[in-house]
Motif scaffolding. Sequence first.
Motif, short mmCIF file in Angstrom:
data_model
loop_
_atom_site.label_atom_id
_atom_site.label_comp_id
_atom_site.label_asym_id
_atom_site.label_seq_id
_atom_site.Cartn_x
_atom_site.Cartn_y
_atom_site.Cartn_z
N LEU A 8 0.83 -1.20 0.00
CA LEU A 8 0.00 0.00 0.00
C LEU A 8 0.87 1.25 0.00
O LEU A 8 0.63 2.19 -0.75
CB LEU A 8 -0.89 0.01 1.24
CG LEU A 8 -2.20 -0.76 1.13
CD1 LEU A 8 -2.95 -0.66 2.44
CD2 LEU A 8 -3.04 -0.19 0.02
N ALA A 9 1.90 1.21 0.84
CA ALA A 9 2.78 2.37 0.90
C ALA A 9 3.46 2.58 -0.44
O ALA A 9 3.60 3.71 -0.91
CB ALA A 9 3.83 2.17 2.00
N LEU A 10 3.83 1.50 -1.09
CA LEU A 10 4.47 1.63 -2.39
C LEU A 10 3.51 2.27 -3.39
O LEU A 10 3.86 3.21 -4.10
CB LEU A 10 4.88 0.24 -2.89
CG LEU A 10 5.46 0.20 -4.30
CD1 LEU A 10 6.84 0.76 -4.30
CD2 LEU A 10 5.48 -1.21 -4.82
N SER A 11 2.27 1.80 -3.40
CA SER A 11 1.36 2.32 -4.42
C SER A 11 0.98 3.76 -4.14
O SER A 11 0.72 4.52 -5.05
CB SER A 11 0.12 1.45 -4.51
OG SER A 11 -0.47 1.34 -3.25
N LEU A 12 0.96 4.15 -2.86
CA LEU A 12 0.56 5.51 -2.56
C LEU A 12 1.69 6.51 -2.78
O LEU A 12 1.46 7.62 -3.23
CB LEU A 12 0.10 5.61 -1.11
CG LEU A 12 -1.27 5.02 -0.81
CD1 LEU A 12 -1.52 5.07 0.68
CD2 LEU A 12 -2.34 5.81 -1.54
N PHE A 13 2.91 6.12 -2.43
CA PHE A 13 3.95 7.14 -2.38
C PHE A 13 4.98 7.05 -3.48
O PHE A 13 5.80 7.93 -3.61
CB PHE A 13 4.68 7.06 -1.03
CG PHE A 13 3.81 7.44 0.11
CD1 PHE A 13 3.36 6.49 1.01
CD2 PHE A 13 3.41 8.74 0.28
CE1 PHE A 13 2.53 6.84 2.06
CE2 PHE A 13 2.59 9.10 1.33
CZ PHE A 13 2.16 8.15 2.22
N ASP A 14 4.94 6.00 -4.26
CA ASP A 14 6.02 5.86 -5.22
C ASP A 14 5.81 6.81 -6.40
O ASP A 14 4.68 7.03 -6.83
CB ASP A 14 6.06 4.41 -5.71
CG ASP A 14 7.40 4.07 -6.33
OD1 ASP A 14 7.43 3.21 -7.20
OD2 ASP A 14 8.41 4.67 -5.93
N GLN A 15 6.87 7.33 -6.91
CA GLN A 15 6.75 8.09 -8.14
C GLN A 15 8.05 7.94 -8.93
O GLN A 15 9.13 7.82 -8.36
CB GLN A 15 6.46 9.57 -7.88
CG GLN A 15 7.34 10.19 -6.83
CD GLN A 15 7.05 11.66 -6.63
OE1 GLN A 15 7.73 12.51 -7.16
NE2 GLN A 15 6.04 11.94 -5.84
N ASP A 16 7.93 7.97 -10.24
CA ASP A 16 9.12 7.86 -11.06
C ASP A 16 9.97 9.10 -10.93
O ASP A 16 11.14 9.05 -10.58
CB ASP A 16 8.73 7.72 -12.54
CG ASP A 16 8.16 6.36 -12.83
OD1 ASP A 16 7.41 6.24 -13.79
OD2 ASP A 16 8.48 5.43 -12.09
#
Lengths: 273, 372
Positions: A8-16
């Motif tokens: 969840l944290a990955l999908s919410l906070f990740d950005q290229d």
Amino acid sequence: MYTALPILALSLFDQDVNDRWSFQYPQLYSPGQLNLYFSKKAFVRCMLHSAYSSLILFFIPWAAMHDTVRDDGKDIADYQSFALLAQTSLLVVVNTQLCLDTYYWTAVNQFFVWGSLAAYFAITFTMYSNGMFLIFTSSFPFMGTARNSLNQPNVWLTIFLSTLLCILPVVAIRFILLQIRPTINDKVRHKVRKEALPAPTPHRKPARRISTRKSGYAFSHSEGFGELVTSRRFLLKRPLKSRPVLFATTESPLAQNQPQHYRTITEEQDPSV
Amino acid sequence: MASSYNAKEEDGHVPGSAGHGGAAEAKSKKPDNTAFKQQRLPAWQPILTAGTVLPAFFVIGLIFIPIGIGLFVTSNNIKEFEIDYTGVNSDSPCYSCATNASWNNTTPCLCSLNFTLSQPFESNVYMYYGLSNFYQNHRRYVKSRDDSQLYGDPNALKSPSKECEPYRMSGAQPIAPCGAIANSLFNDTLELYHIEPNGTRNLIPLVKKGIAWWTDKHVKFRNPEGNDNLTVAFQGTTKPVNWRNPVYELDPSDPENNGFINEDFIVWMRTAALPTFRKLYRIIQKKSGPTPTLPSGNYVLNIAYNYPVTSFDGRKRMILSTISWMGGKNPFLGIAYITVGSICFFLGGGFKQAALNIWSVHGILGGVELSD
């Protein structure tokens, strides 16, 4: 708890790359529109990766536990210790893979990753403790397993080995693909490291007419109706300036890139109202 | 029509009462301009550059190879001796016992095997019994036990769990300990004699305590309370179907090793994960002084052959092994580490070469042309 939260944290906070770079290079949105991330090829690749990982996560502990004993001679190749070993290897592999996939390491997702590992060990030791066994005897039969198997160097070496065997091929393949066939994301990321942040483009007041830009929404999976809508086939032959503006042009994201700099935008009086 | 936009207030309410047209929203749904919500958190953004990946591969290779060598050398230094005593072949001493073995035998069948140790065994030597083709990991088998009863719960003693079926009741009486795992307890007895060069037989002392996990022996398995005399404590229950003696006669000479807390029983109840397994049977303590624990020479293994395995093509064996910090003899980990370490090392070198070739032709990342 310890598998869902890091994702969840990955999908919410990740950005290229951050938003200013995204404006600079709108080609970054093209992989989404070209359906590159959710195609049959991507799915098959994912399946192969999972199959390989499952084989590693079973057969490495199996081979390591085959006819092995503890360092004081007592048994370790029992059903419960084997299960614990496989599960711990799995957790470590999943979290490491997640770290590999994260390109934007914030404090929040670090907390979730380390927190999930810590929670796993905390929950395991609690579930396998004397107390839980004494209270709920038949529900917690794994008592003592964590204490007796996780203090063996053998077990930790096996976990380490299976983690590396799962992760290294992924790293190697990614690295090779990066050199041979870099995607637009990789190129921009590489540029980001070398150059400074581009200045925000100045906000231009748009001409008071219907937009002729193609409608490009970031997560489209097919072409959409932008082409159709902006082809002006459905327009009435009327003077344009009588149409009211649908949305106030105050929601410019570029404006928000400069914090503490709020602008007041006033609209012209619409003569027809 | 004037719509004015001001700094968003806390409650999202657009101020000003005059001039609200249709275009102004009553409540702004715009997210706050904070770093958290606008995804501007301070972050580290690693990418897989050659500068990180190649040294990483080299370092992993350099770490793994010595660990692998250490594991392999340690495993090779562990001495192990294994002897199969199932008695499948007609020329084996235990052949007659194997053909006659069943659960109903009242008199134990005895056979003995001679073997030779070519090397002396130093330090503590551990004697294991090993079984093959015995699936202690079968699901119904694993569930067939009552942990409450084994913990000494008086209710569970008289009324065992349903999971133990069909080994729950024998006639009208509850079975203690119930279940298929307890019922199939390994009951062979092994004795070891050393034959001196002058022909005398020395019985080697085998220690039967300290073979089970401490947590099992002291927390998980407890005898029922109430009476030091276990015969009285287990009154009202009966022995499992395949046992010769009831549970309170497992070791009458030692009350700390009798009943549910008998260590052989505890070791058996810890079900194995694989169909070929070994379980600790006895420990041979090291001798004080320079003499090795098991000097090289001739030995005789006397077996009280009670446990039938030929019906399911199983095999029984006795294993003598020394121990190290990594456990028993298992060369797999050492070999695996050496293999993975070498692969990483060579991949690192190979990548470096390939990357240099690609960069010299195409430039880094294929030349970052973004006009595609």
